[in-house]
Design an enzyme around this catalytic site. Structure first.
Site, PDB file in Angstrom:
ATOM      1  CG  HIS A  34      42.448  44.360  38.248  1.00  0.00           C
ATOM      2  ND1 HIS A  34      42.244  44.698  39.807  1.00  0.00           N
ATOM      3  CD2 HIS A  34      43.705  44.614  38.153  1.00  0.00           C
ATOM      4  CE1 HIS A  34      43.243  43.888  40.441  1.00  0.00           C
ATOM      5  NE2 HIS A  34      44.453  44.839  39.324  1.00  0.00           N
ATOM      6  CG  HIS A  83      47.878  39.547  43.637  1.00  0.00           C
ATOM      7  ND1 HIS A  83      48.620  39.172  43.562  1.00  0.00           N
ATOM      8  CD2 HIS A  83      47.968  40.645  42.826  1.00  0.00           C
ATOM      9  CE1 HIS A  83      49.020  39.291  42.339  1.00  0.00           C
ATOM     10  NE2 HIS A  83      48.578  40.234  42.223  1.00  0.00           N
TER      11      HIS A  83
END
Length: 718
Positions: A34, A83
């Site tokens: 990430h 998200h």
């Protein structure tokens, strides 16, 4: 998730000792997929991020692009984030904090946020769990965006069975700034103080970066709840206004939003970008929970927090402004020329080179299986009226009004064209410029053909902008994929990167920033490779032709290669095949997409142009249905029996096509001569109905019939 053996060995070699628990946790998060883009960064060099209007490109919290104007002093910021995992575990808070994070990325550049776009992807709409996620995500975006006073003006919603175990929530934000107010996330000078401003720090969101870098398990909705942050939009609104005053008074040297990996991520990245270090005392952090340890201070992803670099003489003024807006402010340390060092209760818990922490993660060399397109196997026996009603009434092509009516798209009084059209149009009065904003992707396209589908995503977004008379200026992307360790998944991901990059180069649209989200995989399997593109275009003034017909002009279809016989009609990636089964190759795109986009922007701005509408999802049938109103209709006759079946002509989804209503059809044909084919569809009228004839087969639906078909989402969720 923990450091792999190979990563652990690298860290030990660099430090010359075993890492502390806090260091190991920092490396685990900052070296995660990430944060470090370990599997994707080797591919991202395909994107062209330079251009005459690009002020700050990839690598900062947001990109900065100059608006074309006489003074050239008005800039916009562009950013996009995902998200995804948090929105599966807790759809309301996961989506809400996605909005908060991308807005703070905008603040960290010194900009004021003016518009949001949300591109959302869920499992089959027929499934109760998909509808639960949709409702929660939309409520979260609506609540947060409306409370902070930033309009959500455009976006997309798609449904596909492979998102059932892992939905996607991609949020983009545009901000306004000028040269004098611009700041970056790169620390400036040793001796400057690091000041944490905003909400208190708690234990929420711990390990969020590492959580986003692994597949979702079957019990993720319960087991991973602590990794999801909880947002407070009212504090964010105060932070927005405080940030404005801090920038106005020139009190900020550099800034970084506390997002992934919390304070440890933001502060280490700030100094690492400048080749500097920091000394931070973690007990100085203002908290809301007792007995927090060093790792929790470093990695908690509590929302509504900013890390500012401040000259020593300005610290008290920064604290006073924070107090005025009822925000906490802590002087947590200072910039140095040494290592990145954190102490806690008199003990050094982190002491390492900042650049190694931020940039030292090795890239992954992964095998990529080349995707193949499906063979042609079309469904049989589907009646034309059955097909029309199924495709026009599909949740994928139906009206998304239920979604966007929950968003305040009027706040700040800049929205010149509202949601529901091809793209939003904002009035940037500072530069006397109209700014169009488009965002989205189509999983059916990129599942069928990752490379060609991604090229199509770029062309469709550019067409959305040009249909409103704007010239594409720049774009950011959110590249979503499954587990990259699977060679077929990584091959599809590589395909969308290359396809998006190639078409954006052709269209001269620099990719100025973006986000990568991998490991979107679950017990349901990997998601389709999904390259969300958020693009902007500009024009003089704020007027644009609408999508809705006026009823007074001729109708032209521009760009349809199949109708001109220079390309085989194909249904690959279409909603038609999604509804009735079957497979096909993806349609062939235009030979000169750049000239098509440029010409379309010019034609859209002509006085004779009454309406324009990009054709994509659902094809010509859906496009025409969307243009009909109670007061305006159309009579369309397509007689091309040797150029494809009625289904292929009506429901094929070749991007790079547009329907134009005009009072000067000859001028439009001349403008596109040698650029793209132009086909005479018929005429608009005041009937309030769509009369459609294709190769002798006829359909008639009035505006009320169409509205009933297209209301499936609102009807189900009412």
């Amino acid at each position: 998730m923990s450091l792999s053996d190979a990563d652990h060995e690298l860290v030990v070699e660099e430090l010359g000792r075993e890492p502390t628990a806090a260091e190991a946790a920092l490396f685990e998060n900052l070296w995660s997929e990430h944060c470090a883009y370990r599997s994707s960064r080797p591919l991202l060099g395909a994107f062209d991020s330079e251009g005459e209007n690009v002020v700050v490109g990839p690598g900062d919290d947001a990109a900065v692009v100059a608006l074309p104007s006489e003074d050239g002093e008005t800039y916009i910021t562009m950013g996009i984030e995902s998200h995804n995992h948090p929105s599966y575990v807790d759809p309301f808070d996961g989506a809400a904090t996605g909005v908060g994070g991308i807005v703070r990325d905008t603040l960290s550049m010194g900009a004021y946020p003016i518009a949001i776009a949300d591109s959302l992807y869920f499992g089959d709409f027929d499934r109760e769990h998909s509808r639960y996620l949709l409702e929660g995500v939309v409520e979260g975006i609506s609540h947060y965006g409306n409370c902070i006073g930033v309009p959500t003006v455009t976006g997309s919603v798609a449904f596909h069975e492979d998102y059932e175990g892992n939905p996607l929530v991609n949020v983009a934000c545009i901000g306004l700034v000028d040269e004098d107010r611009l700041v970056t996330a790169e620390a400036q000078e040793p001796g400057n103080k690091l000041v944490l401003v905003g909400n208190t720090t708690g234990r929420d969101g711990l390990g969020g970066a590492s959580f986003a870098s692994e597949d979702l398990d079957e019990d993720a909705e319960t087991e991973d709840r602590p990794a999801v942050q909880v947002g407070d939009p009212y504090t964010e609104k105060l932070l927005i206004e405080a940030n404005e005053q801090l920038i106005d008074e020139e009190l900020i040297e550099s800034a970084r939003d506390l997002g992934a990996a919390g304070l440890g991520g933001a502060s280490s990245e700030m100094v690492a970008k400048a080749g500097l270090g920091a000394e931070i005392e973690l007990t100085k952090v203002h908290e809301r929970e007792p007995n927090m340890n060093a790792m929790e201070y470093l990695l908690a992803e509590s929302q509504e927090r900013m890390c500012y670099e401040v000259a020593p003489e300005n610290v008290e003024r920064v604290k006073a402004i924070a107090e005025r807006f009822d925000l906490g402010a802590s002087v947590i340390g200072e910039v140095t020329e040494g290592n990145y060092v954190c102490t806690f209760e008199g003990e050094t818990v982190v002491d390492c080179d900042g650049e190694f922490l931020g940039e030292g993660a090795p890239f992954n060399d992964l095998p990529a299986e080349e995707p193949t397109q499906p063979e042609r196997a079309l469904p049989e026996g589907v009646a034309l009226d059955e097909a029309f009603e199924a495709v026009v009434g599909s949740p994928n092509t139906a009206s998304k009004r239920w979604v966007y009516r929950q968003y305040d798209h009027e706040v700040q009084v800049r929205t010149a064209m509202r949601p529901g059209d091809d793209s939003a149009l904002l009035a940037v009065r500072d530069a006397e410029t109209g700014l169009a904003f488009s965002s989205g992707a189509d999983p059916n396209w990129t599942e069928t053909a990752p490379y060609e589908g991604a090229r199509a995503v770029a062309l469709e977004n550019a067409t959305n902008l040009a249909a409103k008379g704007t010239t594409p200026l720049a774009a950011v992307n959110c590249l979503n994929g499954g587990n990259p360790e699977k060679s077929d998944v990584y091959g599809g991901f590589k395909g969308i990167v290359d396809g998006l990059a190639d078409m954006c180069k052709t269209l001269d649209i620099p990719i100025v920033g973006g986000n990568v989200s991998l490991y979107n995989d679950s017990v349901s399997g990997p998601i389709p490779p999904t390259p969300t593109l958020a693009a902007v275009g500009t024009k003089d003034g704020y007027d644009a032709p609408p999508m809705s017909l006026s009823g007074d002009g001729d109708l032209l279809l521009v760009g349809a290669r199949a109708l001109e016989g220079d390309a085989e009609p194909r249904l690959g990636g279409s909603e038609y095949l999604a509804q009735f089964g079957g497979t096909d190759r993806f349609p062939t795109l235009l030979d000169y997409p750049d000239a098509f986009v440029d010409t379309l922007a010019d034609v859209a701005n002509e006085d004779a142009t009454l309406a324009t509408h990009d054709l994509s999802h659902g094809g010509l049938a859906v496009g025409l249905a969307e243009m009909v109103t109670e007061n305006s209709g159309a009579t369309v006759d397509i007689d091309a029996p040797n150029k494809g079946s009625a289904a292929e002509l009506l429901f094929g989804e070749q991007p790079g096509r547009v329907v134009i209503e005009t009072t000067d059809a000859r001028a439009v044909a001349e403008a596109f001569d040698g650029v793209a084919p132009v086909y005479d569809l018929g005429a608009a009228d005041d009937s309030g109905a769509l009369d459609l004839s294709v190769n002798g087969e006829s359909l008639t639906y009035d505006a009320e019939d169409v509205a009933d078909l297209r209301s499936v989402i609102a009807d189900e969720l009412a």
